[in-house]
Enzyme design. Structure first.
Site, PDB file in Angstrom:
ATOM      1  CB  SER A 150      -0.948   0.007   1.207  1.00  7.91           C
ATOM      2  OG  SER A 150      -2.040  -0.848   0.976  1.00  7.91           O
ATOM      3  CE  LYS A 185      -4.785   1.723  -0.279  1.00  6.06           C
ATOM      4  NZ  LYS A 185      -4.035   0.452  -0.079  1.00  6.06           N
ATOM      5  CB  SER A 237      -4.165   1.605   4.179  1.00 13.33           C
ATOM      6  OG  SER A 237      -3.348   1.137   3.122  1.00 13.33           O
ATOM      7  CE  LYS A 249      -1.315   4.070   2.403  1.00 12.03           C
ATOM      8  NZ  LYS A 249      -1.312   3.083   3.497  1.00 12.03           N
TER       9      LYS A 249
END
Length: 350
Positions: free
Chosen positions: A133, A136, A192, A297
């Site tokens: 992720s 993202k 997320s 993140k």
């Protein structure tokens, strides 16, 4: 009823967003609250433009308090009209001169001076590997670059919950849930949520294929030569990058005020109309508020292990931290803490 949540985020999402600025000067992002705040937001195009335009400027002599999400922007204007400018990149300089470096559990790691590009710590930093992720973050950059209407409603479809070649994942969202683009971006960055990131790609001009092309084109333009994206969530193990490339991406993303705010929001209650989702940031270091983290993140799939990228302030200088392939969430957090404590003791050299 006013939600007692992250006030700076709520001010951005629910209320009037103003920039107090003068031509060619630094401007503080001013957020004015109203009597009520809803997570079903009505953004004006001007609000979105003001958040998405302009570069973030750092004052390393006066870093924002640890755990804060204060944003300062530098906005170039001509004839009183704010202008967007391309994201700046730094040249990575790997001097490999520091001794006494801590060991880390992660398969790859990088700590970089965010202003000079000097590499302070490196482990397998040029090796491409799945990034889960962390993907993202590029999704957010492409959405921000597109200057799309952030108040446009997006309704999740069943196709947003799966993709060809992707791993399965759980979600608190459901097909039929409706939110605006700002909320979808917040869901993707803070919590997320994969369906939100998938819907952002689906509703991009030209659809998913155009969005994936834009992700890869942005990576090439930034010099992320070990990076390739297959889709927008990170569930596909074919989304690969190196710690070095992600250092470039994090440094770039830190120049977007909207990404800074959304990725470092500790918690938020999403009002989907018929239910409220109480949500927390996936990064424990953000939730705990002990560090001045500007970008965050996390990511995980089996192939990638536990990953995290951050932009922070260490010893009065902007710093990028990248960890890929840690064995567990605890190992990832411990690695990050050791690296940031170590880097905080280093002198500025360049």
């Amino acid at each position: 009823m006013v939600k007692k949540l992250n006030k700076s985020l709520m001010h951005i999402l629910g209320m009037s967003v103003l920039l107090s600025m003068s031509s060619f000067s630094s401007a503080e992002l001013v957020m004015n609250s109203g009597a009520n705040s809803q997570s079903n937001i009505s953004w004006s195009s001007q609000d979105a433009d003001q958040l998405l335009n302009g570069d973030v400027s750092y004052n390393s002599d006066e870093p924002s308090p640890q755990g804060s999400t204060k944003v300062t922007t530098s906005v170039r204007s001509a004839n009183g009209v704010s202008q967007s400018s391309p994201a700046k990149t730094v040249q990575i300089i790997d001097t490999n001169q520091y001794v006494g470096q801590p060991s880390v559990n992660a398969r790859a790691a990088l700590v970089m001076d965010g202003q000079t590009g000097e590499v302070l710590y490196s482990k397998n930093s040029n090796t491409a590997m799945p990034i889960a992720s962390i993907t993202k973050l590029m999704t957010a950059v492409v959405i921000s670059d597109a200057r799309l209407n952030m108040s446009e409603k997006i309704t999740l479809q069943q196709g947003d919950f799966s993709c060809s070649g992707c791993k399965s994942s759980s979600s608190t969202l459901r097909a039929g849930d409706s939110m605006n683009r700002a909320e979808a971006l917040l869901f993707a960055l803070m919590k997320s949520e994969n369906p939100a990131a998938s819907a952002l790609a689906r509703t991009y001009p030209g659809g998913r294929s155009a969005f994936y092309s834009a992700m890869n084109a942005k990576a090439r333009s930034l010099g992320m030569n070990s990076t390739h994206y297959m889709e927008s969530t990170g569930l596909h193990p074919g989304n690969v990058s190196s710690a070095r490339d992600l250092g470039i991406l994090v440094n770039t993303a830190s120049q977007y005020g909207l990404i800074r705010q959304f990725s470092t929001t500790p918690s938020y209650d999403f009002n989907l109309g018929y239910r409220v989702l109480k949500s927390n940031n996936t990064n424990a270091l953000v939730r705990n508020g002990g560090w001045n983290i500007n970008i965050s993140k996390t990511g995980y799939i089996n192939e990638a292990g536990r990953c995290v990228v951050m932009h922070t302030t260490l010893n009065n200088r902007p710093a990028v931290v990248v960890l890929l392939g840690a064995d567990s969430s605890a190992a990832r957090t411990n690695d990050a803490t050791r690296l940031m404590n170590w880097a905080s003791q280093l002198p500025k050299r360049i």
